[in-house]
Design a protein around this motif. Structure first.
Motif, PDB file in Angstrom:
ATOM      1  N   THR A   1      87.578  58.074-113.738  1.00 43.54           N
ATOM      2  CA  THR A   1      88.466  57.495-112.736  1.00 43.54           C
ATOM      3  C   THR A   1      88.997  56.177-113.293  1.00 43.54           C
ATOM      4  O   THR A   1      88.226  55.352-113.773  1.00 43.54           O
ATOM      5  CB  THR A   1      87.704  57.225-111.417  1.00 43.54           C
ATOM      6  OG1 THR A   1      87.125  58.450-110.961  1.00 43.54           O
ATOM      7  CG2 THR A   1      88.616  56.647-110.352  1.00 43.54           C
ATOM      8  N   SER A   2      90.300  56.005-113.244  1.00 48.13           N
ATOM      9  CA  SER A   2      90.865  54.760-113.772  1.00 48.13           C
ATOM     10  C   SER A   2      90.431  53.584-112.908  1.00 48.13           C
ATOM     11  O   SER A   2      90.107  53.744-111.728  1.00 48.13           O
ATOM     12  CB  SER A   2      92.389  54.835-113.822  1.00 48.13           C
ATOM     13  OG  SER A   2      92.934  54.707-112.527  1.00 48.13           O
TER      14      SER A   2
ATOM     15  N   ASP B   1      92.298  51.182-111.793  1.00 48.31           N
ATOM     16  CA  ASP B   1      93.263  50.992-110.700  1.00 48.31           C
ATOM     17  C   ASP B   1      93.023  51.986-109.569  1.00 48.31           C
ATOM     18  O   ASP B   1      93.100  51.624-108.394  1.00 48.31           O
ATOM     19  CB  ASP B   1      94.702  51.107-111.202  1.00 48.31           C
ATOM     20  CG  ASP B   1      95.203  49.825-111.838  1.00 48.31           C
ATOM     21  OD1 ASP B   1      94.543  48.766-111.667  1.00 48.31           O
ATOM     22  OD2 ASP B   1      96.255  49.869-112.499  1.00 48.31           O
ATOM     23  N   ASP B   2      92.732  53.255-109.911  1.00 50.22           N
ATOM     24  CA  ASP B   2      92.433  54.241-108.873  1.00 50.22           C
ATOM     25  C   ASP B   2      91.165  53.859-108.113  1.00 50.22           C
ATOM     26  O   ASP B   2      91.101  53.990-106.889  1.00 50.22           O
ATOM     27  CB  ASP B   2      92.278  55.645-109.466  1.00 50.22           C
ATOM     28  CG  ASP B   2      93.604  56.264-109.859  1.00 50.22           C
ATOM     29  OD1 ASP B   2      94.666  55.767-109.423  1.00 50.22           O
ATOM     30  OD2 ASP B   2      93.583  57.258-110.620  1.00 50.22           O
TER      31      ASP B   2
ATOM     32  N   ARG C   1      90.055  50.839-107.675  1.00 49.96           N
ATOM     33  CA  ARG C   1      90.418  49.700-106.820  1.00 49.96           C
ATOM     34  C   ARG C   1      91.083  50.196-105.535  1.00 49.96           C
ATOM     35  O   ARG C   1      90.762  49.737-104.441  1.00 49.96           O
ATOM     36  CB  ARG C   1      91.355  48.738-107.554  1.00 49.96           C
ATOM     37  CG  ARG C   1      90.670  47.893-108.585  1.00 49.96           C
ATOM     38  CD  ARG C   1      91.656  46.918-109.242  1.00 49.96           C
ATOM     39  NE  ARG C   1      91.014  46.208-110.313  1.00 49.96           N
ATOM     40  CZ  ARG C   1      91.142  46.504-111.611  1.00 49.96           C
ATOM     41  NH1 ARG C   1      91.924  47.499-111.986  1.00 49.96           N
ATOM     42  NH2 ARG C   1      90.507  45.812-112.526  1.00 49.96           N
ATOM     43  N   ARG C   2      92.024  51.137-105.687  1.00 44.12           N
ATOM     44  CA  ARG C   2      92.724  51.671-104.516  1.00 44.12           C
ATOM     45  C   ARG C   2      91.747  52.361-103.563  1.00 44.12           C
ATOM     46  O   ARG C   2      91.820  52.171-102.347  1.00 44.12           O
ATOM     47  CB  ARG C   2      93.801  52.665-104.951  1.00 44.12           C
ATOM     48  CG  ARG C   2      95.036  52.019-105.491  1.00 44.12           C
ATOM     49  CD  ARG C   2      96.145  53.041-105.769  1.00 44.12           C
ATOM     50  NE  ARG C   2      97.139  52.447-106.625  1.00 44.12           N
ATOM     51  CZ  ARG C   2      97.162  52.532-107.947  1.00 44.12           C
ATOM     52  NH1 ARG C   2      96.241  53.219-108.588  1.00 44.12           N
ATOM     53  NH2 ARG C   2      98.105  51.935-108.651  1.00 44.12           N
ATOM     54  N   LEU C   3      90.839  53.153-104.102  1.00 46.09           N
ATOM     55  CA  LEU C   3      89.853  53.840-103.268  1.00 46.09           C
ATOM     56  C   LEU C   3      88.919  52.853-102.575  1.00 46.09           C
ATOM     57  O   LEU C   3      88.561  53.040-101.405  1.00 46.09           O
ATOM     58  CB  LEU C   3      89.054  54.835-104.109  1.00 46.09           C
ATOM     59  CG  LEU C   3      89.833  56.049-104.612  1.00 46.09           C
ATOM     60  CD1 LEU C   3      89.014  56.816-105.655  1.00 46.09           C
ATOM     61  CD2 LEU C   3      90.216  56.950-103.450  1.00 46.09           C
TER      62      LEU C   3
END
Length: 89
Positions: free
Chosen positions: A67-68, A70-71, A73-75
Motif C-alpha cells: 500500500t502506498s 499516500d493511500d 494516509r488517505r485511509l
C-alpha cells in the motif's frame, strides 16, 4: 506541506481527541495505517510469541504491504473522520 500531509497531521491530532476510545481492532487498524503512512512497508523482526500485542501490531502493519504511503494516509484520514462522526467504533 501538501494537502494530504496537512490532513494526515490533523487526523493524528483529531484521533487523540475522540469522545470514545475505539475498539481494539480499530486501534490496530489505526496503528497499521499510521505505520504504513509514515514508514512504508513493515520491516524488522516480527515480535515473538511472548510479545502478543507487538505481534498483532506487526501483523496488522505487514498486512498493508504494498500500500502506498499516500493511500495509507488517505485511509487513515477516512477512518479518523468516520470515528469522529460516530460511524465506526
Amino acid at each position: 506541506m501538501s494537502d494530504i500531509d496537512a490532513r494526515f497531521t490533523q487526523a493524528q491530532t483529531d484521533v487523540k481527541k475522540l469522545a470514545e476510545r475505539p475498539g481494539n481492532l480499530t486501534l490496530l487498524r489505526l496503528y497499521a495505517l499510521y505505520k504504513q503512512a509514515s514508514t512504508g512497508d513493515a520491516h524488522g523482526d516480527k515480535p515473538g510469541f511472548a510479545d502478543l500485542a507487538g505481534k498483532y501490531k506487526y501483523e496488522a502493519w505487514a498486512a498493508l504491504q504494498g500500500t502506498s504511503q499516500d493511500d495509507a494516509r488517505r485511509l487513515y484520514i477516512e477512518l479518523v473522520e468516520s470515528l469522529k462522526s460516530g460511524a465506526s467504533a
